[in-house]
Design a protein around this motif. Structure first.
Motif, mmCIF file in Angstrom:
data_model
loop_
_atom_site.group_PDB
_atom_site.id
_atom_site.type_symbol
_atom_site.label_atom_id
_atom_site.label_comp_id
_atom_site.label_asym_id
_atom_site.label_seq_id
_atom_site.Cartn_x
_atom_site.Cartn_y
_atom_site.Cartn_z
ATOM 1 N N ILE A 187 8.254 -8.338 -14.936
ATOM 2 C CA ILE A 187 9.159 -8.636 -16.063
ATOM 3 C C ILE A 187 10.420 -9.331 -15.545
ATOM 4 O O ILE A 187 10.863 -10.341 -16.106
ATOM 5 C CB ILE A 187 9.515 -7.344 -16.841
ATOM 6 N N LEU B 103 6.835 -12.375 -23.800
ATOM 7 C CA LEU B 103 5.890 -11.950 -22.775
ATOM 8 C C LEU B 103 4.699 -11.295 -23.474
ATOM 9 O O LEU B 103 4.861 -10.262 -24.113
ATOM 10 C CB LEU B 103 6.526 -10.928 -21.830
ATOM 11 N N PHE C 280 7.861 -1.294 -20.915
ATOM 12 C CA PHE C 280 8.796 -2.092 -21.729
ATOM 13 C C PHE C 280 10.075 -1.308 -21.998
ATOM 14 O O PHE C 280 11.175 -1.861 -21.969
ATOM 15 C CB PHE C 280 8.162 -2.500 -23.076
ATOM 16 N N ALA D 256 8.460 -8.455 -25.747
ATOM 17 C CA ALA D 256 7.303 -8.156 -24.896
ATOM 18 C C ALA D 256 6.274 -7.483 -25.788
ATOM 19 O O ALA D 256 6.583 -6.517 -26.476
ATOM 20 C CB ALA D 256 7.719 -7.230 -23.761
#
Ligand code: ARG
Length: 580
Positions: A324, A336, A352, A367
């Motif tokens: 990340i 993402l 996350f 994400a």
């Protein structure tokens, strides 16, 4: 019928301005009709009953009366049970359809470009790719193509499992087996056995286990010879992956490889930064993050994200956190996406959450775990080969191609041998991909050869056949396909109108598919279009039409239909053969 709503809405606001109802209220009511056969757009009037002090049925009738004149030529109005129904007027439909004739993109608009990393495929080195990786590869490829078509900058990343403690035993086993023998035999892939052999030696043979542990230390210390042996494993595996990708015709290649090993230098930084942000705690010698909240185990104890094990080794989560950081800070991406099976849901949720808390991502980043279900056999079990091992992907793809070849032969086609070989590949691979893409990815799907290779139903062969059929019409047509760009399209028959509706709705369904990362929505639309084409072709003679104007108009519909199918299938990564 997004376009129809767009045209009708302002006309409706203007007509109802004399009523005690705001533009916002009316606009919130206008939406696609639930039953497409009845109407394209509906306005449910039940919530207006109070302001109008009338029954919904009366309100609908009153609204219908005032809006009808202004919608002349655009939509045909009617009412039923307190709903105002709008159906596209054939005149509007025909002008809309005609506007798509010269439009290469069939009405699909580009969006403001976002930078999106798509993490997909991601098999593991020295292990067989399993059907889960097939799903990830096929779904990921379709999502990449959809997003690119929508104008986004897409970065493909193949996060292969190429690092970590198992490589100690794998390298030692490689040494025992002999590199050359390995490259030769495993090059055609028998990774599952290789992995199992290594593992059983590790648990049964303490001398081997010691060597393996020492090898991990050497690997982490980047010892030259150890890295070279590691690279042998990686190269043999990736060349196998590439063979599968080549057969599948997906976009992935060596430039997209961004395995776990690519992040190893960032791992200490992850620990440092988590420590600085006060998230890291020691627990039995390991470094972990406790997120609190819902993250408790069955006994109600807080459940940690493991960052560094007591022996100093890092975890899968650590590597994803590093990943990340890399995607946000080096690649500066906005979005993402992780196309990974549902069993990893918790892993991604936790990763996350840690990344957000630690400031590796902020509110501008999104994400998303684009999850998918399992592949089952006809008994509802996880798909395995007869010997009970995981199915070897190349074998599965070869089987599909050979079955497609048989299906073509049974249809007595006039193809030459050479063409049969080429087209069997397109149909066999298309069938496997489409079977996967056409079911809601979040659900499990049953792998069924007969169904996926059938020329009937929501299958790739059916859609490809529709396309080939239209190509055949053009090969017999006195009017050339290129001369149709300015054709006047007239939609006289109901079947022509239905087909035109599908053509016009293509852009909307693609947008819905792309924004939700759900390829099956696009599949459904292509299938609906092909079925509408079948009804049209049955009811409306094309080449044998009575006059030339009608023939040209119908040929224009054929052209657009073929383009919806081939553009749609192309975005799903599936080819459309001209004949089959
Ligand atoms: N190699 C993993 C597996 O086979 C999938 C990796 C998915 N991507 C990621 N960034 N974690 O399960």
């Amino acid at each position: 019928m997004r376009d129809l709503i767009e045209v009708c809405a302002p006309l409706i606001y203007e007509s109802v301005s004399e009523f005690p109802v705001s533009e916002e209220h009316i606009s919130s009511l206008i939406g696609p009709a639930t039953d497409g056969r009845m109407a394209d757009v509906a306005i449910p009037c039940h919530s207006l009953s109070g302001v109008f002090k009338k029954s919904p049925i009366e309100v609908a009738e009153e609204i219908c009366r005032v809006i009808s004149p202004s919608l002349e030529g655009v939509a045909i109005t009617s009412t039923i049970n307190g709903f105002v129904n709008l159906k596209a007027d054939p005149r509007w439909l025909s002008s809309k359809t005609m506007s798509l004739l010269p439009d290469e993109r069939l009405g699909v608009k580009k969006e403001i470009s976002r930078k999106i990393v798509v993490d997909y495929s991601a098999p593991n080195v020295a292990k067989e790719m399993h059907v889960g990786h097939l799903r990830s590869t096929v779904i990921g490829d379709a999502i990449v193509r959809m997003l690119q078509f929508k104008g986004h900058q897409v970065i493909r990343e193949n996060h292969i499992g190429d690092w970590g403690t198992p490589f100690g035993m794998l390298i030692e086993h490689l040494i025992d087996e002999g590199e050359e023998k390995f490259a030769l035999e495993k090059g055609i892939s028998d990774f599952d056995n290789f992995y199992k052999e290594a593992r059983s030696k590790f648990s049964d043979d303490s001398e081997f286990a010691n060597r393996a542990r020492a090898r991990v230390v050497l690997l982490q210390g980047e010892d030259e010879d150890t890295l070279r042996l590691w690279k042998v494993l990686v190269d043999v595996s990736t060349s196998y992956f590439n063979e599968v990708y080549g057969m599948l015709g997906v976009l992935l290649d060596n430039d997209d490889l961004m395995g776990e090993s690519a992040y190893k230098h960032l791992l200490p930084q992850v620990v440092e930064r988590l420590d600085e942000s006060g998230l890291l705690v020691e627990s039995n010698g390991a470094s972990v993050v406790f997120l609190g909240g819902k993250w408790v185990n069955r006994e109600g104890q807080p459940f940690p994200v493991m960052i560094r094990k007591a022996d100093g080794g890092y975890n899968y989560s650590t590597s994803d956190l590093a990943c990340i950081i890399d995607r946000v800070e080096r690649l500066s991406c906005d979005e993402l996406l992780y196309v990974v099976g549902t069993p990893q849901k918790q892993h991604f949720e936790m990763v996350f959450e840690v990344a957000k808390k630690a400031g590796f991502m902020n509110d501008t980043h999104s994400a998303i775990h684009v999850n998918f279900g399992s592949v089952l056999d006809s008994n509802g079990q996880m798909l395995k080969s007869r010997a009970g091992q995981s199915v070897k992907l190349v074998d599965l793809l070869r089987e599909s191609i050979s079955r497609a070849g048989q299906a073509i032969a049974e249809r007595n086609s006039e193809l030459s041998d050479e063409e049969t070989v080429r087209i069997s590949k397109i149909i066999g691979i298309g069938a496997v991909k489409y079977a996967d893409l056409s079911t809601d990815r979040a659900k499990d799907y049953v792998f069924d050869w007969d169904r996926m290779l059938s020329f009937e139903g929501n299958t790739a062969p059916y859609l490809q056949y529709s396309y080939a059929r239209i190509s055949r019409i053009f090969s017999l047509s006195p009017i050339s396909r290129d001369s149709l760009k300015e054709t006047k399209i007239e939609l006289l028959a109901e079947e022509e109108q239905n087909l035109a509706r599908c053509i016009v709705n293509f852009s909307e369904s693609l947008d819905q598919s792309a924004s939700s990362f759900h390829p099956h929505k696009l599949c459904t639309h292509i299938h609906t279009t092909s079925s509408a084409f079948a009804s049209f072709y049955e009811a409306c003679p094309v080449i044998k039409a009575d006059d030339e104007g009608v023939m040209a108009s119908r040929l224009a519909l054929c052209d657009l239909t073929a383009r919806v199918i081939s553009t749609g299938l192309g975005i799903l990564g599936i080819q459309s053969p001209e004949m089959m």
